[in-house]
Design an enzyme around this catalytic site. Structure first.
Site, PDB file in Angstrom:
ATOM      1  N   GLY A 160      22.578  -5.867   5.875  1.00  0.00           N
ATOM      2  CA  GLY A 160      22.465  -5.052   4.754  1.00  0.00           C
ATOM      3  C   GLY A 160      22.008  -5.705   3.336  1.00  0.00           C
ATOM      4  O   GLY A 160      21.925  -6.974   3.632  1.00  0.00           O
ATOM      5  N   CYS A 161      21.728  -4.896   2.643  1.00  0.00           N
ATOM      6  CA  CYS A 161      21.199  -5.591   1.348  1.00  0.00           C
ATOM      7  C   CYS A 161      22.232  -6.479   0.422  1.00  0.00           C
ATOM      8  O   CYS A 161      21.936  -7.467   0.121  1.00  0.00           O
ATOM      9  CB  CYS A 161      20.439  -4.527   0.380  1.00  0.00           C
ATOM     10  SG  CYS A 161      21.535  -3.296   0.089  1.00  0.00           S
ATOM     11  N   TYR A 162      23.211  -5.697   0.265  1.00  0.00           N
ATOM     12  CA  TYR A 162      23.960  -6.491  -0.578  1.00  0.00           C
ATOM     13  C   TYR A 162      24.665  -7.616   0.217  1.00  0.00           C
ATOM     14  O   TYR A 162      25.046  -8.901  -0.071  1.00  0.00           O
ATOM     15  CB  TYR A 162      25.495  -5.725  -0.891  1.00  0.00           C
ATOM     16  CG  TYR A 162      25.439  -4.483  -1.854  1.00  0.00           C
ATOM     17  CD1 TYR A 162      24.981  -5.247  -2.965  1.00  0.00           C
ATOM     18  CD2 TYR A 162      25.474  -3.132  -1.655  1.00  0.00           C
ATOM     19  CE1 TYR A 162      24.905  -4.198  -4.225  1.00  0.00           C
ATOM     20  CE2 TYR A 162      25.539  -2.409  -2.726  1.00  0.00           C
ATOM     21  CZ  TYR A 162      25.311  -2.760  -3.968  1.00  0.00           C
ATOM     22  OH  TYR A 162      25.198  -1.905  -4.867  1.00  0.00           O
ATOM     23  N   ALA A 209      22.263 -10.958   0.047  1.00  0.00           N
ATOM     24  CA  ALA A 209      22.365 -11.413  -1.272  1.00  0.00           C
ATOM     25  C   ALA A 209      23.691 -12.405  -1.325  1.00  0.00           C
ATOM     26  O   ALA A 209      23.484 -13.537  -1.614  1.00  0.00           O
ATOM     27  CB  ALA A 209      22.454 -10.561  -2.534  1.00  0.00           C
TER      28      ALA A 209
END
Length: 335
Positions: free
Chosen positions: A155-157, A160
């Site tokens: 996922g994106c979160y 990061a």
């Protein structure tokens, strides 16, 4: 060239995938598919994404029986940019025919069937593939990606957060018993293309959501090997994630040790940039990069990570995984 199929090509991440595949020297864009009942079926891709008029005018094909047959008999790899429960159903069909599958949904990211009932609201029936899927955090799991047939793109979160925290965790620099605190903001595109009141132009704001129950929190904790406190926010801009992360370091950890942990982790990794100054959304929007910087005061550390949620947080990381899987240079088609 590898015949490459994208299922879910009408959405934001699917559109980014299409552009990346089109520009990749070793891939051929073999088909752009949407669900058989989609209102976008038979429309030109460029009619939904006008920046590609004249460059990507292929029709969006319905994933009906004929479409499935064409993919199963002629494709070399499949990219899924579909809803989680759709990926959970579709992926095993392609995998059973020997096709490599790169799934951008959350359907295979955590090896725990109960996780899906609790956080995604569906019963996961593919325990075999849950156990065999590689988590496609490209800079960290290259060997697993090479060996796997199914790659679960993070996922994106989590991308990061994990890129920021894994160097510290691997080096044993985080204080025992400390839960890193992740304060992250994502652009509205992270909510997808489907219309909703809270993402409409006049309603969008900067606001927290998913407190203590966001599905990315257990994904981050699972792949970090440490519990975290995660608070996401919806930002009033289109694309990009900025994650500010607070860490208590173990007693005696020096700035040099912290610097060395990041330098060692990302040496030779061209898509992670250790910027030396605090990153910004502006610096990464529209790029495949992960920008990282940190600052220490005593035993407290602030780490900031910026990525494009649709690229490093989705499509370009999938492309990194394709490059790894098929033996291309990691940044092929990306920079």
């Amino acid at each position: 060239m590898l015949n490459t199929v994208i299922v879910g090509a009408s959405g934001y991440a699917g559109a980014e995938l299409a552009a990346l595949v089109q520009n990749h020297p070793q891939l051929k864009l073999f088909g752009l598919y949407v669900s058989a009942g989609s209102q976008d079926a038979h429309k030109r891709f460029s009619s939904l994404h006008p920046q590609w008029v004249g460059a990507l005018d292929q029709p969006l094909l319905p994933l009906d029986e004929d479409g499935m047959t064409r993919i199963l008999t002629q494709a070399d790899l499949v990219l899924l940019a579909t809803a989680h429960e759709v990926s959970a159903t579709l992926a095993p069909k392609f995998l059973a025919k020997g096709l490599p599958v790169f799934d951008l949904s959350g359907a295979f990211r955590v090896r725990d069937q109960q996780f899906y009932a609790s956080y995604y609201g569906f019963t996961h029936d593919s325990e075999q593939w849950l156990d065999q899927a590689a988590y496609g955090l490209a800079e960290w799991n290259a060997e697993a990606v090479k060996a796997a047939q199914l790659i679960a793109v993070p996922g994106c979160y989590p991308t990061a957060s994990l890129c920021a925290l894994k160097p510290l965790q691997q080096a044993g620099l985080i204080a025992k018993g400390w839960q890193p605190i992740i304060n992250a903001v994502s652009g509205v595109s992270g909510a997808g293309r489907k219309a909703a009141i809270n993402t409409s132009f006049c309603e969008v704001s900067l606001n927290p959501y998913g407190t203590f129950n966001h599905r990315h929190q257990p994904e981050i904790s699972h792949h970090l090997g440490k519990e975290v406190l995660f608070q996401p926010h919806l930002g009033n801009y289109v694309r990009g994630i900025l994650a500010t992360i607070y860490v208590q370091l173990a007693d005696g950890v020096t700035p040099t040790q912290v610097d060395q942990a990041y330098l060692k982790a990302y040496e030779g990794k061209p898509l992670v940039r250790l910027t030396g100054q605090m990153p910004s959304i502006r610096g990464v929007a529209g790029t495949p990069y992960c920008d990282l910087a940190w600052q220490q005061q005593g035993n407290m550390l602030v780490v900031v990570c910026a990525i494009d949620n649709l690229l490093k947080g989705a499509a370009s990381q999938a492309m990194q995984c394709i490059n790894i899987k098929f033996g291309f240079e990691p940044a092929t088609g990306l920079i």
